[in-house]
Every structure is written in structure tokens, then in C-alpha cells.
Enzyme design. Structure first.
Site, mmCIF file in Angstrom:
data_model
loop_
_atom_site.group_PDB
_atom_site.id
_atom_site.type_symbol
_atom_site.label_atom_id
_atom_site.label_comp_id
_atom_site.label_asym_id
_atom_site.label_seq_id
_atom_site.Cartn_x
_atom_site.Cartn_y
_atom_site.Cartn_z
ATOM 1 N N GLY A 1 1.114 -1.690 0.066
ATOM 2 C CA GLY A 1 -0.146 -0.458 0.019
ATOM 3 C C GLY A 1 0.858 1.664 0.083
ATOM 4 N N SER A 2 2.481 1.490 -0.549
ATOM 5 C CA SER A 2 3.112 2.490 -0.413
ATOM 6 C C SER A 2 2.533 3.305 -1.574
ATOM 7 C CB SER A 2 4.556 2.378 -0.480
ATOM 8 O OG SER A 2 5.507 1.516 -2.094
ATOM 9 N N LEU B 1 -4.562 -7.744 -6.999
ATOM 10 C CA LEU B 1 -3.772 -8.585 -8.237
ATOM 11 C C LEU B 1 -5.371 -9.276 -8.629
ATOM 12 C CD1 LEU B 1 -1.295 -9.876 -5.471
ATOM 13 C CD2 LEU B 1 -1.428 -8.219 -7.830
ATOM 14 N N ASN C 1 -4.301 1.956 -13.929
ATOM 15 C CA ASN C 1 -3.990 0.995 -13.016
ATOM 16 C C ASN C 1 -2.230 1.620 -13.384
ATOM 17 O OD1 ASN C 1 -2.893 -1.412 -11.639
ATOM 18 N ND2 ASN C 1 -2.152 -1.699 -13.483
ATOM 19 N N HIS D 1 1.505 -0.378 -13.066
ATOM 20 C CA HIS D 1 2.618 -1.490 -13.671
ATOM 21 C C HIS D 1 3.835 -1.026 -14.103
ATOM 22 C CE1 HIS D 1 2.790 -5.256 -15.570
ATOM 23 N NE2 HIS D 1 4.296 -4.901 -15.560
ATOM 24 N N ASP E 1 -2.657 -5.399 -18.562
ATOM 25 C CA ASP E 1 -1.346 -4.662 -18.396
ATOM 26 C C ASP E 1 -1.950 -4.414 -20.769
ATOM 27 O OD1 ASP E 1 -1.141 -4.929 -15.762
ATOM 28 O OD2 ASP E 1 0.221 -6.629 -17.029
ATOM 29 N N GLU F 1 6.804 5.942 -8.822
ATOM 30 C CA GLU F 1 5.901 6.017 -8.611
ATOM 31 C C GLU F 1 5.184 6.658 -7.383
ATOM 32 O OE1 GLU F 1 4.944 1.215 -9.040
ATOM 33 O OE2 GLU F 1 5.404 1.925 -7.304
#
Ligand code: GRF
Length: 194
Positions: free
Chosen positions: A18-19, A92, A109, A111, A152, A181
């Protein structure tokens, strides 16, 4: 600063540490960019994101795969929190089609590779970075993309890259990717989806 009445509500779906979820929650609070994280959905009771969300006072719902795949339960929950945007941050499970239909172009999302490289089934978390190192790549990065029914493969909204050296381990690459990120994900959400 946007006013309260235009505030967009974000739901984060996550399965892991959860970062990213924490970064997004904090960014939305600190930058007054017209969005707030109103809900966290997690499919694993022991995931770190559950504790993080609680600590940050964000409602968190731990749900089974069956509950997440039940349209009545899931859309009811998203409606209850007036959700406008769904953000996957280390989630996931596949997102059910009824969410993609309801939230057209509003499910995003992140990735941890430069898609289309190192995407698809089985390519998540550390597996991605191990594959990048094993292939001797000299660069990796992040991809922020819309979510489609194919894993993806939704439209790419943003990519950023970072050099990989021959001495880097998968853990080193993971650290570099997490830094990317942290630098970009919340900002891109606020600029492109709010
Ligand atoms: C991140 O690297 C993200 O790109 C990927 O899964 C990881 C989740 O990390 N989809 P965290 O749970 O946000 O710490």
C-alpha cells in the site's frame, strides 16, 4: 484550489503493502487538487494497505473475490461512497467488467515496467523486476494506463523510465521503481482523471 462541491471521490483497490495508496491519499490531502481518496478496497485481510488506510482514517473494505465480482455488492459500495474514479495500486485481481462499463475511462492502473514489456499474467511485483534483471535490460520504468478487459493492455496515459545497471538486483530495481511511482502516480491521477 477547486471547491468542495467539485471534489472527485477516488476508490483505491489494492492487495499489497500500500505504499502507492498512502502516497495518493497524502498527495490529495496536501495538494487540494480537487480529489480525495474516499475508499480503499482490499482483497487480502493481512495486506499492509489495510493498516495504512486505517491509520490515515480512510474507510477500508476487505472483500472476498466473490464479493468484488458481485455487481450488486460492488456497485452498491461504490455508489455509497459516490466514487468517480477507481485507481488500482497493486491490485492483483481482474476488475470485473461491470465496473469498467460503469466507470468508462475512469479506471486507472500502475504497472511497474515499461509496457508492453513485462506485462500480462504473472507479471506483478518482484516478478517483474526479476525478469527485467534476468533479461539484462538497461532501462525499466512505470506505466500508468487505463484498465481494459485484457490484463495490462489499456491505453497508456503516462510512462517514465529509469536506468538499470548490470550491478542492480531485483530489489534495487524495485526501489527505483517505487521512487518513480511516488514521483508521478498521484500527480498523473490528479492531472488526467480529476
Ligand atoms: C507497485 O510497484 C505497483 O506498480 C504494482 O504493485 C506494486 C504495489 O506496491 N502494481 P504497493 O502495494 O503500492 O506498495
Amino acid at each position: 484550489m477547486k471547491t468542495k462541491c467539485t471534489m472527485k471521490k477516488i476508490a483505491i483497490f489494492a492487495s499489497g503493502a500500500g505504499s502507492n495508496a498512502e502516497n495518493i491519499i497524502r498527495y490529495m490531502r496536501e495538494n487540494q487538487c480537487g480529489g480525495e481518496v474516499a475508499l480503499v478496497v482490499c482483497n487480502r485481510p493481512d495486506a499492509g494497505v489495510v493498516e495504512r488506510a486505517r491509520r490515515l482514517d480512510v474507510p477500508v473494505h476487505v472483500m472476498t473475490r466473490a464479493e468484488i465480482n458481485d455487481a450488486c455488492t460492488m456497485l452498491g459500495l461504490l455508489d455509497e461512497y459516490s466514487i468517480d474514479v477507481v485507481v488500482l495500486a497493486g491490485f492483483l485481481l481482474m476488475v470485473p467488467t461491470f465496473i469498467l462499463d460503469r466507470y468508462k475511462d475512469k479506471v486507472v492502473n500502475i504497472h511497474p515496467s515499461l509496457l508492453p514489456k513485462y506485462g500480462g499474467k504473472g507479471m506483478y511485483g518482484r516478478h517483474v523486476h526479476e525478469a527485467v534483471v534476468a533479461a539484462g535490460e538497461t532501462v525499466s520504468g512505470i506505466t500508468i494506463h487505463l484498465v481494459s478487459e485484457v490484463c495490462d493492455e489499456g491505453r497508456i496515459v503516462f510512462q517514465a523510465s529509469v536506468p538499470v545497471s548490470s550491478a542492480d538486483t531485483a530489489a534495487d530495481v524495485e526501489r527505483k521503481i517505487h521512487a518513480l511511482e511516488r514521483e508521478h502516480f498521484a500527480r498523473v491521477i490528479s492531472e488526467e482523471f480529476l
